[in-house]
Design a protein around this motif. Structure first.
Motif, mmCIF file in Angstrom:
data_model
loop_
_atom_site.group_PDB
_atom_site.id
_atom_site.type_symbol
_atom_site.label_atom_id
_atom_site.label_comp_id
_atom_site.label_asym_id
_atom_site.label_seq_id
_atom_site.Cartn_x
_atom_site.Cartn_y
_atom_site.Cartn_z
ATOM 1 N N PHE A 65 -85.958 -60.792 40.595
ATOM 2 C CA PHE A 65 -86.143 -59.600 41.422
ATOM 3 C C PHE A 65 -85.292 -58.500 40.811
ATOM 4 C CE2 PHE A 65 -84.627 -56.856 44.835
ATOM 5 C CZ PHE A 65 -85.836 -56.433 45.376
ATOM 6 N N ASN A 66 -85.933 -57.423 40.400
ATOM 7 C CA ASN A 66 -85.234 -56.304 39.763
ATOM 8 C C ASN A 66 -84.301 -56.788 38.641
ATOM 9 O OD1 ASN A 66 -86.575 -54.409 41.283
ATOM 10 N ND2 ASN A 66 -84.965 -54.267 42.814
ATOM 11 N N GLN A 67 -84.853 -57.648 37.790
ATOM 12 C CA GLN A 67 -84.214 -58.157 36.580
ATOM 13 C C GLN A 67 -83.018 -59.072 36.846
ATOM 14 O OE1 GLN A 67 -83.562 -54.811 33.981
ATOM 15 N NE2 GLN A 67 -85.728 -54.295 33.959
ATOM 16 N N GLN A 68 -82.961 -59.661 38.033
ATOM 17 C CA GLN A 68 -81.923 -60.645 38.335
ATOM 18 C C GLN A 68 -82.593 -61.911 38.843
ATOM 19 O OE1 GLN A 68 -79.131 -58.828 41.074
ATOM 20 N NE2 GLN A 68 -77.870 -58.202 39.348
ATOM 21 N N MET A 69 -82.180 -63.047 38.280
ATOM 22 C CA MET A 69 -82.735 -64.321 38.710
ATOM 23 C C MET A 69 -82.575 -64.449 40.220
ATOM 24 S SD MET A 69 -83.737 -65.450 35.884
ATOM 25 C CE MET A 69 -84.173 -67.103 36.323
ATOM 26 N N CYS A 70 -83.559 -65.066 40.850
ATOM 27 C CA CYS A 70 -83.486 -65.188 42.307
ATOM 28 C C CYS A 70 -84.203 -66.440 42.792
ATOM 29 C CB CYS A 70 -84.075 -63.950 42.975
ATOM 30 S SG CYS A 70 -85.872 -63.807 42.794
ATOM 31 N N GLU A 71 -83.987 -66.739 44.028
ATOM 32 C CA GLU A 71 -84.664 -67.826 44.724
ATOM 33 C C GLU A 71 -85.903 -67.260 45.414
ATOM 34 O OE1 GLU A 71 -83.813 -71.034 44.574
ATOM 35 O OE2 GLU A 71 -82.215 -70.441 43.191
ATOM 36 N N PRO A 72 -86.829 -68.123 45.787
ATOM 37 C CA PRO A 72 -88.060 -67.649 46.436
ATOM 38 C C PRO A 72 -87.837 -66.886 47.739
ATOM 39 C CG PRO A 72 -88.302 -69.939 45.762
ATOM 40 C CD PRO A 72 -86.869 -69.567 45.542
ATOM 41 N N ASP A 73 -86.700 -67.112 48.410
ATOM 42 C CA ASP A 73 -86.476 -66.436 49.686
ATOM 43 C C ASP A 73 -85.900 -65.024 49.549
ATOM 44 O OD1 ASP A 73 -83.941 -67.183 48.850
ATOM 45 O OD2 ASP A 73 -83.359 -68.091 50.756
ATOM 46 N N ARG A 74 -85.772 -64.536 48.321
ATOM 47 C CA ARG A 74 -85.251 -63.170 48.089
ATOM 48 C C ARG A 74 -86.240 -62.157 48.643
ATOM 49 N NH1 ARG A 74 -83.589 -58.556 47.821
ATOM 50 N NH2 ARG A 74 -82.209 -57.749 46.234
ATOM 51 N N ARG A 75 -85.780 -61.301 49.541
ATOM 52 C CA ARG A 75 -86.649 -60.282 50.143
ATOM 53 C C ARG A 75 -86.973 -59.198 49.124
ATOM 54 N NH1 ARG A 75 -87.791 -60.818 55.283
ATOM 55 N NH2 ARG A 75 -88.248 -58.641 55.654
ATOM 56 N N ILE A 76 -88.208 -58.742 49.168
ATOM 57 C CA ILE A 76 -88.632 -57.676 48.257
ATOM 58 C C ILE A 76 -88.542 -56.328 48.970
ATOM 59 C CG2 ILE A 76 -90.117 -59.194 46.900
ATOM 60 C CD1 ILE A 76 -92.530 -58.001 48.423
ATOM 61 N N SER A 77 -88.644 -55.262 48.192
ATOM 62 C CA SER A 77 -88.589 -53.914 48.756
ATOM 63 C C SER A 77 -89.531 -53.003 47.977
ATOM 64 C CB SER A 77 -87.153 -53.379 48.698
ATOM 65 O OG SER A 77 -86.682 -53.397 47.368
ATOM 66 N N GLU A 78 -89.849 -51.891 48.567
ATOM 67 C CA GLU A 78 -90.742 -50.907 47.955
ATOM 68 C C GLU A 78 -90.275 -50.563 46.543
ATOM 69 O OE1 GLU A 78 -93.819 -48.358 47.389
ATOM 70 O OE2 GLU A 78 -93.576 -49.566 49.196
ATOM 71 N N GLY A 79 -91.214 -50.578 45.600
ATOM 72 C CA GLY A 79 -90.917 -50.198 44.222
ATOM 73 C C GLY A 79 -90.222 -51.270 43.403
ATOM 74 N N ALA A 80 -90.025 -52.445 43.967
ATOM 75 C CA ALA A 80 -89.309 -53.514 43.283
ATOM 76 C C ALA A 80 -90.109 -54.072 42.105
ATOM 77 C CB ALA A 80 -88.999 -54.644 44.258
ATOM 78 N N GLU A 81 -89.396 -54.747 41.220
ATOM 79 C CA GLU A 81 -90.009 -55.487 40.121
ATOM 80 C C GLU A 81 -89.817 -56.972 40.398
ATOM 81 O OE1 GLU A 81 -89.362 -54.642 35.724
ATOM 82 O OE2 GLU A 81 -88.275 -56.533 36.026
ATOM 83 N N VAL A 82 -90.923 -57.715 40.357
ATOM 84 C CA VAL A 82 -90.882 -59.171 40.537
ATOM 85 C C VAL A 82 -91.434 -59.780 39.259
ATOM 86 C CG1 VAL A 82 -91.764 -61.124 41.856
ATOM 87 C CG2 VAL A 82 -91.141 -59.002 43.033
ATOM 88 N N ALA A 83 -90.682 -60.695 38.655
ATOM 89 C CA ALA A 83 -91.077 -61.295 37.390
ATOM 90 C C ALA A 83 -91.206 -62.802 37.507
ATOM 91 C CB ALA A 83 -90.055 -60.955 36.309
ATOM 92 N N PHE A 84 -92.136 -63.351 36.727
ATOM 93 C CA PHE A 84 -92.364 -64.791 36.681
ATOM 94 C C PHE A 84 -92.351 -65.238 35.227
ATOM 95 C CE2 PHE A 84 -94.507 -63.246 40.468
ATOM 96 C CZ PHE A 84 -94.060 -64.130 41.426
ATOM 97 N N PHE A 85 -91.656 -66.355 34.955
ATOM 98 C CA PHE A 85 -91.610 -66.876 33.596
ATOM 99 C C PHE A 85 -91.244 -68.355 33.623
ATOM 100 C CE2 PHE A 85 -87.908 -64.514 34.830
ATOM 101 C CZ PHE A 85 -86.843 -65.359 34.572
ATOM 102 N N PRO A 86 -91.607 -69.077 32.573
ATOM 103 C CA PRO A 86 -91.283 -70.500 32.538
ATOM 104 C C PRO A 86 -89.792 -70.708 32.328
ATOM 105 C CG PRO A 86 -92.268 -69.822 30.468
ATOM 106 C CD PRO A 86 -92.321 -68.630 31.388
ATOM 107 N N PRO A 87 -89.299 -71.893 32.696
ATOM 108 C CA PRO A 87 -87.885 -72.185 32.443
ATOM 109 C C PRO A 87 -87.602 -72.123 30.938
ATOM 110 C CG PRO A 87 -88.928 -73.928 33.741
ATOM 111 C CD PRO A 87 -90.001 -72.992 33.309
#
Length: 85
Positions: free
Chosen positions: A59-81
C-alpha cells in the motif's frame, strides 16, 4: 474510491499489464478487499490472484497485510514473494 493498481514480475506477465487505474465499489475497504474484488473479474484475474497463491501486497509502496485500509488516490501493488539464492 479511485486507486492505482500496480502489478510486478510474474503477476504483471500473466495479466499482461503493469498498472491500471480503477474505481472500486464502496464496500472495498482494504487491500485484501481489492484482491477479492479483482478475483471476481474471473478468467486470468481469478487464477493469478487466487487466495491459495502466495502474493505480497503493498500500500503506497510499503509492504502490508490484507487488512490494511485503502484511501482515495492510493497505490495498491501485487507481486510474487521474492526469494534469495
Amino acid at each position: 474510491m479511485h486507486i492505482q493498481l500496480r502489478f510486478f514480475a510474474s503477476v504483471r506477465e500473466k495479466l499482461g499489464l503493469s498498472s491500471q487505474e480503477v474505481e472500486v465499489p464502496r464496500e472495498v475497504q482494504t487491500v485484501g478487499d481489492v484482491r477479492q474484488w479483482l478475483i471476481q473479474r474471473g478468467d486470468v484475474w481469478a487464477d493469478v490472484l487466487a487466495p491459495d497463491r502466495a502474493l505480497r501486497m503493498a500500500f503506497n509502496q510499503q509492504m502490508c497485510e490484507p487488512d490494511r485500509r485503502i484511501s482515495e488516490g492510493a497505490e495498491v501493488a501485487f507481486f510474487p514473494p521474492v526469494t534469495g539464492g
